[in-house]
Enzyme design. Structure first.
Site, short mmCIF file in Angstrom:
data_model
loop_
_atom_site.label_atom_id
_atom_site.label_comp_id
_atom_site.label_asym_id
_atom_site.label_seq_id
_atom_site.Cartn_x
_atom_site.Cartn_y
_atom_site.Cartn_z
N THR A 1 0.92 -3.82 4.09
CA THR A 1 0.88 -4.16 6.49
C THR A 1 0.25 -5.65 6.07
O THR A 1 0.19 -6.05 6.99
CB THR A 1 -0.30 -3.23 6.37
OG1 THR A 1 -1.22 -3.16 5.45
CG2 THR A 1 0.11 -2.44 6.02
N ASP A 2 -0.20 -6.76 4.85
CA ASP A 2 -1.04 -7.80 4.89
C ASP A 2 -0.43 -8.90 5.80
O ASP A 2 -0.43 -9.87 6.59
CB ASP A 2 -2.19 -8.44 4.12
CG ASP A 2 -2.85 -7.50 3.47
OD1 ASP A 2 -3.64 -6.72 4.30
OD2 ASP A 2 -4.07 -7.58 2.48
N GLU B 1 -5.74 -27.77 27.72
CA GLU B 1 -6.47 -28.33 27.14
C GLU B 1 -6.46 -30.30 26.35
O GLU B 1 -6.78 -30.58 25.82
CB GLU B 1 -6.76 -27.36 26.28
CG GLU B 1 -7.03 -26.06 26.30
CD GLU B 1 -8.77 -26.59 27.13
OE1 GLU B 1 -9.53 -27.27 26.57
OE2 GLU B 1 -9.40 -25.47 27.27
N SER C 1 1.31 -7.68 -1.04
CA SER C 1 1.76 -8.78 0.45
C SER C 1 1.29 -10.12 0.43
O SER C 1 2.03 -11.23 1.27
CB SER C 1 2.11 -7.58 2.05
OG SER C 1 1.11 -7.51 2.03
N LYS D 1 -0.85 -6.85 12.80
CA LYS D 1 -2.37 -6.17 12.04
C LYS D 1 -3.23 -6.50 12.57
O LYS D 1 -3.93 -7.33 12.65
CB LYS D 1 -2.00 -6.03 10.77
CG LYS D 1 -3.18 -5.94 10.18
CD LYS D 1 -2.80 -5.76 8.57
CE LYS D 1 -3.97 -4.66 8.53
NZ LYS D 1 -3.78 -4.19 5.83
N THR E 1 0.84 -1.42 -0.28
CA THR E 1 0.56 0.17 -0.16
C THR E 1 1.27 1.15 0.12
O THR E 1 0.46 2.33 -0.49
CB THR E 1 -0.60 0.15 0.81
OG1 THR E 1 -1.89 -0.90 0.83
CG2 THR E 1 -1.46 1.14 1.03
N TYR F 1 -8.01 1.29 -3.57
CA TYR F 1 -7.00 1.43 -4.73
C TYR F 1 -5.72 -0.41 -5.29
O TYR F 1 -6.52 -1.20 -4.45
CB TYR F 1 -6.02 2.04 -3.83
CG TYR F 1 -5.18 1.22 -2.29
CD1 TYR F 1 -4.59 0.28 -2.96
CD2 TYR F 1 -6.11 1.78 -1.48
CE1 TYR F 1 -3.81 0.01 -1.23
CE2 TYR F 1 -5.57 0.72 0.12
CZ TYR F 1 -4.45 0.52 -0.38
OH TYR F 1 -4.42 -1.00 1.08
#
Length: 352
Positions: free
Chosen positions: A114-115, A309, A81, A187, A34, A48
């Site tokens: 950023t992904d 667990e 990304s 993120k 981006t 975009y």
């Protein structure tokens, strides 16, 4: 008068080294994302096309960075990304490793989408041996948008990479004035500029080009890591995949990955990395056939407790501790370049 000025200069040089006045050299390695994107209009901040603007244009758009350091640019990739694979991860790491070995390079900035920014940052944190600052930076809005966050993020990233007090602290993610450890950051928001957070908090903040520190990363990284990009051959890592936990799961998802040739499966379980009782037999079968099972959690905060667990010791499973599924995938793949022993892989997860 000239003689007295010369004497003053000499006197100052004895007190303050000449190197104190010299700017550090920072290389910006662009990979797309981006921060290099473009929208149809200034009001397109979420709609975009990523990876459009070349590195020279990124640098020229923020001429103030040249006041911070001697900045040059390298175009390593031009990609959104989410399309990065292990091949590109290795390619980026080799380029960074090549740069930090140069004596005239003091720091490196990687511009990135950023992904998957957190995965690339964590990978570099594990495989590049250096104490020089490495800063991964992105933006949530393209350069063409109103109030684009990329220019200031880039300015701050260069300031951080040029900072001598950033040495030896691991790979950083610089977003929205916050300095994060690559290991801890994720993120967490997909539309706002404060998109990156760490449950353990930022390492510090950067304001008007100055760093302010509050904590250090205590896990093994960079020079203290047993992994090294120079020891990775080819352009692939052992195949590790993630299965997302929910109600009403099917064993078919795990069996399909077995057929695809995975060496480990990260189970992004519910809660404390929980595994449904009807999935346990499938995972035990896979583990007995040599596929490692790593219990992580889809819950963004907290950490997975071993032998809670599920009886991990009994099954020979590994817990990811506080690493999220995507970070666990990276570490499991690197661990498998060293060992296939579940106990040893668990030791790696505790230390990193």
């Amino acid at each position: 008068m000239k003689k007295s000025l010369t004497s003053l200069t000499l006197a100052l040089s004895l007190i303050i080294p000449i190197s104190a006045f010299a700017k550090n050299n920072v290389v910006v390695v662009a990979t797309g994302g981006t921060i290099a994107g473009a929208g149809a209009s200034s009001t397109n901040s979420a709609t975009y096309t990523a990876a459009k603007v070349p590195v020279d244009d990124l640098l020229n758009a923020v001429p103030q960075i040249q006041n911070l350091a001697n900045v040059s640019g390298v175009q390593a990739l031009q990609i959104a990304s989410e399309s990065i694979t292990d091949k590109e991860l290795i390619q980026i790491a080799r380029k960074i490793n090549e740069l930090v070995k140069k004596p005239d390079v003091n720091g490196v900035v990687i511009t990135h989408g950023t992904d998957t920014l957190e995965e690339t940052a964590f990978f570099l944190n594990l495989v590049v041996h250096t104490d020089k600052p490495i800063v991964v930076v992105g933006s949530m809005r393209p350069p063409s948008a109103l109030s684009a966050d990329g220019p200031l993020n880039l300015y701050s990233a260069v300031a951080l990479a040029a900072s001598n007090d950033a040495k030896g602290k691991g790979v950083f993610v610089l977003m929205n004035d916050s300095i994060f450890a690559a290991r801890d950051v994720s993120k967490t928001i997909n539309i706002h500029t404060n998109a990156f957070q760490s449950q353990w908090g930022a390492l510090g903040t950067l304001v008007e080009g100055k760093t302010y520190w509050f904590r250090n990363s205590v896990k093994r990284h960079n020079n203290n890591s047993e992994f090294n990009i120079e020891n990775i051959k080819g352009d692939a890592l052992p195949l590790v995949q993630i299965v997302y936990g929910s109600d009403n799961m099917l064993p078919d998802s795990y069996l399909a990955l077995q057929k695809a040739g995975v060496k480990a499966i990260v189970n992004a379980g519910t809660g404390n990395g929980s595994v449904p009782n009807y999935i346990v037999p499938t995972l035990n079968q896979l583990q007995q056939q040599g596929i490692q099972v790593v219990r992580s959690s889809r819950v963004p905060q907290g950490f997975v407790l071993r032998n809670a667990e599920q009886p991990d010791d009994k099954y020979g499973w590994v817990v990811a501790h506080d690493l999220n599924p995507q970070k666990a995938r990276i570490l499991a793949a690197l661990a498998l370049t060293k060992t296939k022993d579940a106990k040893e892989i668990q030791r790696i997860f505790w230390e990193y």
